[in-house]
Scaffold this motif. Structure first.
Motif, short mmCIF file in Angstrom:
data_model
loop_
_atom_site.label_atom_id
_atom_site.label_comp_id
_atom_site.label_asym_id
_atom_site.label_seq_id
_atom_site.Cartn_x
_atom_site.Cartn_y
_atom_site.Cartn_z
N TRP A 39 -0.38 -11.69 -2.59
CA TRP A 39 -1.01 -10.89 -3.68
C TRP A 39 -1.20 -9.40 -3.35
CZ3 TRP A 39 0.79 -12.96 -8.03
CH2 TRP A 39 0.67 -14.48 -8.14
N THR A 40 -1.81 -9.22 -1.88
CA THR A 40 -2.12 -8.01 -1.68
C THR A 40 -1.28 -6.92 -1.66
OG1 THR A 40 -3.85 -8.98 -0.11
CG2 THR A 40 -3.58 -6.67 0.39
N PHE A 41 -0.02 -7.28 -1.13
CA PHE A 41 1.13 -6.32 -1.22
C PHE A 41 1.18 -5.90 -2.55
CE2 PHE A 41 5.61 -4.97 -1.54
CZ PHE A 41 5.68 -4.18 -0.15
N LEU A 42 1.63 -6.79 -3.46
CA LEU A 42 1.74 -6.63 -4.86
C LEU A 42 0.89 -5.67 -5.37
CD1 LEU A 42 3.48 -6.92 -7.55
CD2 LEU A 42 2.08 -8.93 -7.92
N GLU A 43 -0.73 -5.81 -5.11
CA GLU A 43 -1.54 -5.15 -5.80
C GLU A 43 -1.57 -3.69 -5.31
OE1 GLU A 43 -5.29 -7.07 -4.53
OE2 GLU A 43 -5.31 -8.35 -6.47
#
Length: 327
Positions: A39-43
């Motif tokens: 999720w961090t990459f997406l955020e």
């Protein structure tokens, strides 16, 4: 020079995005815990450009993928996954993505079931798809779901294909069939015998073997047999004629360990196969008791160390041990 650096940076970003999409795909189809997704990459991506293109790509690799149409994860899981995607998109202030809301509406209207599909992507890009029970324990057995030790053993097999290529392989306690199907699809055994005892597990196992196209092979190449560890005869074991014997997550209950050691003793008496047992150590007392029974039966064990290639998503913090048995 500056343009070259920008080009390399752009290429690196594309590579990272491709890796993230693959992570989302593999985790989604294996029904991994949502917290394990990248999720961090997406955020960061959403914060940088406020575009929904990455979410659209993720959707195409998961809920809109042809594999999901054919072998869908559970309704509840897909609902949670899509809701999380929507939450992340709205939090970043991106433009709404109609196909995302349409996918959620479709899932909400779907009927839930006690069974679902989990799919595990092989290095070749093909998938092993398994019909499993949503509940970890169902019908008085734990054999209707895939456990971490089976995934670890499958990864070990992919790293040690020579142990299975051209050989007759017997798997004890095959469960829903992940390890054996992976070996059949990737390691080229001459013959593979899946085995279990619980009637419901055997039926689900046969269904999954057929689901993955293994019935196209001749019965002499792939078989599913009922094998009761306490009553299996040496004639039955000799008929199978295994060169390699494997088992995953079969040391979980003190009540079944004696039967397991009994059948292992018969196997090692009948011939000299390579025998590998992979276990998730949940109860140290049970696992130690298993090793003591092996020693009492005159069976020596050797712990296999070394890392395995990371192929499937699962909890790598689990205490998993592989041993090889000798008489």
């Amino acid at each position: 020079m500056e343009r070259s650096e920008q080009s390399r940076a752009s290429g690196s970003s594309r590579d990272n995005e491709a890796d993230v999409l693959r992570d989302f795909e593999e985790s989604f189809f294996a029904m991994s815990r949502l917290v394990s997704f990248p999720w961090t990459f997406l955020e960061k991506e959403l914060e940088c450009n406020k575009s929904s293109h990455l979410i659209s790509d993720i959707l195409k690799q998961t809920c809109l993928h042809s594999l999901c149409r054919k072998f869908p994860p559970s309704v509840g899981y897909r609902k949670l996954f899509l809701s999380e995607l929507i939450r992340r998109q709205e939090a970043a202030g991106c433009d709404p993505l109609d196909e995302l809301y349409d996918a959620l509406a479709e899932v909400i209207s779907a009927e839930d079931s006690t069974e679902c599909y989990k799919s595990y992507i092989l290095p070749c890009g093909e998938a092993v798809s398994l019909l499993e029970n949503v509940a970890l324990i169902s019908g008085g057995t734990t054999g209707l779901v895939t456990w971490d030790a089976a995934l670890y053993l499958a990864e070990w097999a992919l790293d040690h294909r020579q142990t299975f290529t051209g050989r007759t392989v017997l798997e004890l306690g095959s469960g829903v069939g992940l390890t054996g199907i992976t070996i059949c699809r990737s390691c080229g055994p001459n013959r593979f015998v899946f085995s279990d005892y619980h009637p419901r597990v055997l039926q689900k196992l046969r269904d999954n073997v057929r689901l993955n196209g293994l019935t196209e092979r001749t019965p002499r190449t792939v078989g599913v047999e009922e094998l009761d560890w306490t009553s299996a005869t040496e004639d039955q074991i000799t008929q199978i004629g295994a060169d390699t014997v494997i088992a995953a997550d079969v040391v979980y209950d003190p009540d079944v360990v004696e039967g397991l050691v009994e059948v292992l003793s018969k196997i090692l008496r009948c011939s000299s196969p390579e025998v590998f047992i992979c276990s998730t150590i949940r109860n140290q007392e049970t696992y130690t008791g298993f090793k003591q029974l092996l020693e009492k039966a005159g069976i020596v064990h050797h712990v296999i160390t070394g890392a395995v290639s990371r192929v499937f998503p699962y909890d790598r913090l689990s205490a998993v041990e592989m041993i090889r048995l000798f008489r």
